[in-house]
Write an enzyme that holds these catalytic residues in place. Structure first.
Site, PDB file in Angstrom:
ATOM      1  N   CYS A  25       0.839  -1.198   0.000  1.00 37.45           N
ATOM      2  CA  CYS A  25       0.000   0.000   0.000  1.00 37.45           C
ATOM      3  C   CYS A  25       0.876   1.250   0.000  1.00 37.45           C
ATOM      4  CB  CYS A  25      -0.897  -0.008   1.234  1.00 37.45           C
ATOM      5  SG  CYS A  25      -2.064   1.362   1.332  1.00 37.45           S
TER       6      CYS A  25
ATOM      7  N   HIS B 167      -9.678  -4.249  -0.387  1.00 34.78           N
ATOM      8  CA  HIS B 167      -8.568  -3.421   0.100  1.00 34.78           C
ATOM      9  C   HIS B 167      -8.920  -1.937   0.028  1.00 34.78           C
ATOM     10  CE1 HIS B 167      -4.082  -2.531   0.413  1.00 34.78           C
ATOM     11  NE2 HIS B 167      -4.571  -1.371  -0.011  1.00 34.78           N
ATOM     12  N   GLU B 168      -9.468  -1.505  -1.112  1.00 37.43           N
ATOM     13  CA  GLU B 168      -9.781  -0.082  -1.274  1.00 37.43           C
ATOM     14  C   GLU B 168     -10.945   0.352  -0.387  1.00 37.43           C
ATOM     15  OE1 GLU B 168      -7.627   1.670  -2.622  1.00 37.43           O
ATOM     16  OE2 GLU B 168      -6.551   0.003  -3.533  1.00 37.43           O
TER      17      GLU B 168
ATOM     18  N   HIS C  42      -9.991   1.263   3.114  1.00 35.34           N
ATOM     19  CA  HIS C  42      -9.501   2.630   3.308  1.00 35.34           C
ATOM     20  C   HIS C  42     -10.643   3.594   3.638  1.00 35.34           C
ATOM     21  CE1 HIS C  42      -5.275   2.287   2.489  1.00 35.34           C
ATOM     22  NE2 HIS C  42      -5.463   1.741   1.299  1.00 35.34           N
TER      23      HIS C  42
END
EC number: 3.5.1.88
Length: 202
Positions: free
Chosen positions: A120, A162-163, A166
């Site tokens: 990342c 994963h995104e 965030h």
């Protein structure tokens, strides 16, 4: 840093690898703001900045707005059919062209997970194994407010998870035991040795 249109692009919000917090910008560790439609001119400007930041990177699967200090539910990503990428991620199945999603979410399909190494821009020079759902149902909106939904499997499902993490103030290292965290150099060396062993066997 400036792009070809002389628009100043923000730097990444990065975390201290020991504390997994940022002393400079809390955006990366808080829940991002859900956007309303129609999007405001400020929202559209932020989307443009995120896209330009994404476009300047090489080998970038995706970015989320909080990574550049914009606390809004916006992500951009792409997964293409690529033989080299498949060497690193054998579960590469589904693909998607460059896509911008607003207010994305997902639900797992089943309980099966696959462990793979992630990296990342917000956690510099660190990687570690993360177990993600193999298959998900996603829901989001495009910039015009049109609903987007579908099913993603394999590496594409991993990128989406994963995104979206965030947007909820999470980073991949939240799921990794400290003893399993390694530098990118250590990871590349490990992969190199593994591939050499595979070549010997074949």
């Amino acid at each position: 840093m400036k792009n070809e249109n002389n628009i100043s692009l923000p730097q990444y919000v990065t975390l201290n690898i020991q504390t997994l917090n940022s002393s400079e910008d809390k955006t990366i560790r808080i829940k991002a703001k859900t956007l309303n439609f129609p999007l405001s001119s400020e929202d559209l400007r932020d989307i443009s900045i995120l896209e330009k930041k994404y476009d300047q990177e090489e080998n970038c699967a995706g970015l989320a707005a909080p990574q550049i200090g914009i606390s809004k539910c916006i992500i951009i990503f792409a997964v293409h059919e690529d033989a080299e990428l498949k060497k690193w991620h054998p579960d590469l199945k589904d693909t998607m062209p460059k896509t911008i999603w607003i207010n994305p979410s997902y639900k797992p399909i089943g309980i099966d997970k696959h462990e793979d190494y992630e990296g990342c821009f917000s956690v510099e020079n660190a990687t570690g194994p993360v177990a993600r759902f193999k298959k998900i149902h996603y829901h989001a909106y495009d910039i015009n407010g049109n609903q987007i939904q579908g099913i993603a499997e394999g590496f594409l499902a991993r990128v989406i998870q994963h995104e979206i993490d965030h947007l909820n103030g999470k980073v991949f290292l939240d799921y990794v035991a400290p003893k399993k965290i390694m530098t990118k150099e250590e990871y590349l060396e490990m992969r190199k040795k593994a591939m050499e062993q595979e070549n010997i066997k074949s």
